[in-house]
Design an enzyme around this catalytic site. Structure first.
Site, PDB file in Angstrom:
ATOM      1  N   GLY A   1       0.974  -1.265  -0.260  1.00 31.87           N
ATOM      2  CA  GLY A   1       0.000  -0.076  -0.104  1.00 31.87           C
ATOM      3  C   GLY A   1       0.925   1.325  -0.001  1.00 31.87           C
TER       4      GLY A   1
ATOM      5  N   CYS B   1       6.220   0.100   7.242  1.00 35.27           N
ATOM      6  CA  CYS B   1       5.854   1.235   6.275  1.00 35.27           C
ATOM      7  C   CYS B   1       7.013   1.738   5.434  1.00 35.27           C
ATOM      8  CB  CYS B   1       5.453   2.571   7.282  1.00 35.27           C
ATOM      9  SG  CYS B   1       4.670   3.794   6.364  1.00 35.27           S
TER      10      CYS B   1
ATOM     11  N   HIS C   1      -2.514   7.671   6.933  1.00 37.31           N
ATOM     12  CA  HIS C   1      -1.551   8.575   6.079  1.00 37.31           C
ATOM     13  C   HIS C   1      -2.300   9.755   5.798  1.00 37.31           C
ATOM     14  CE1 HIS C   1       2.417   6.530   6.093  1.00 37.31           C
ATOM     15  NE2 HIS C   1       1.873   5.346   5.618  1.00 37.31           N
TER      16      HIS C   1
HETATM   17 NI    NI Z   1       2.808   3.489   5.588  1.00 37.18          NI
END
Ligand code: NI
Length: 175
Positions: free
Chosen positions: A46, A94, A140
């Site tokens: 993602g 992330c 985010h």
């Molecule tokens: Ni992230």
């Protein structure tokens, strides 16, 4: 399509709330394509536009293994319209915090409403990894990173290591 550089934490851009896109035009579609390419180049599942320095409410998600014929989700102005009361804890990472992971608790299932790359309004029921990924990417857009869900101690430890790594890169002249 192009692979763009990913902004690393800590960076004010990653803490800023993104604004809704007014329409899914060629500019937004180009951004979505670059996001998919950048996500894939970094083996991510993602990516959110602020991670490329673009403060638009746009995310891409690709949780199914590659080669299964499934297409990455391209979402503009995504909104959670339902979350399950049931929660799950899982390990998250992330692309803006490479090399770091943490256990984050989230809703087990969510319903997300969004506009796809053709400008069509859609609704998706996600569960498992996909639901976690959707919640991570939507965070985010509100300037929230997975480390913000951890204890202050653990968060500060990771962020300090990120700052140290940045200094190291600057010192050695690496990008
Ligand atoms: Ni992230």
């Amino acid at each position: 399509m192009a692979v763009r550089p990913i902004i690393l934490a800590p960076d004010p851009m990653l803490k800023t709330r993104a604004r809704p896109v007014r329409a899914v035009d060629d500019g937004v579609r180009g951004l979505m394509d670059d996001m998919v390419e950048t996500m894939r180049a970094n083996n991510g599942i993602g990516l959110a536009a602020p991670q490329l320095g673009v403060l638009d409410r746009v995310v891409v998600v690709e949780c199914a293994p590659r080669g299964t014929g499934s297409q990455p989700l391209r979402m503009a102005n995504p909104e959670l319209v339902a979350v399950s009361p049931e929660r799950v804890v899982s390990e998250e990472g992330c692309l803006s915090l490479p090399g770091h992971v943490g256990e984050v608790e989230r809703a087990r299932a969510v319903t997300v409403r969004y506009i796809d790359e053709t400008g069509t309004k859609r609704s998706l029921d996600a569960e498992g990894l996909e639901a976690i990924c959707v919640q991570h990417e939507l965070d985010h857009l509100d300037g929230i990173l997975f480390v913000d869900h951890l204890s202050p101690l653990r968060r500060n430890m990771i962020l300090k290591k990120m700052v140290k790594a940045r200094r190291e890169r600057a010192r050695t002249g690496a990008a």
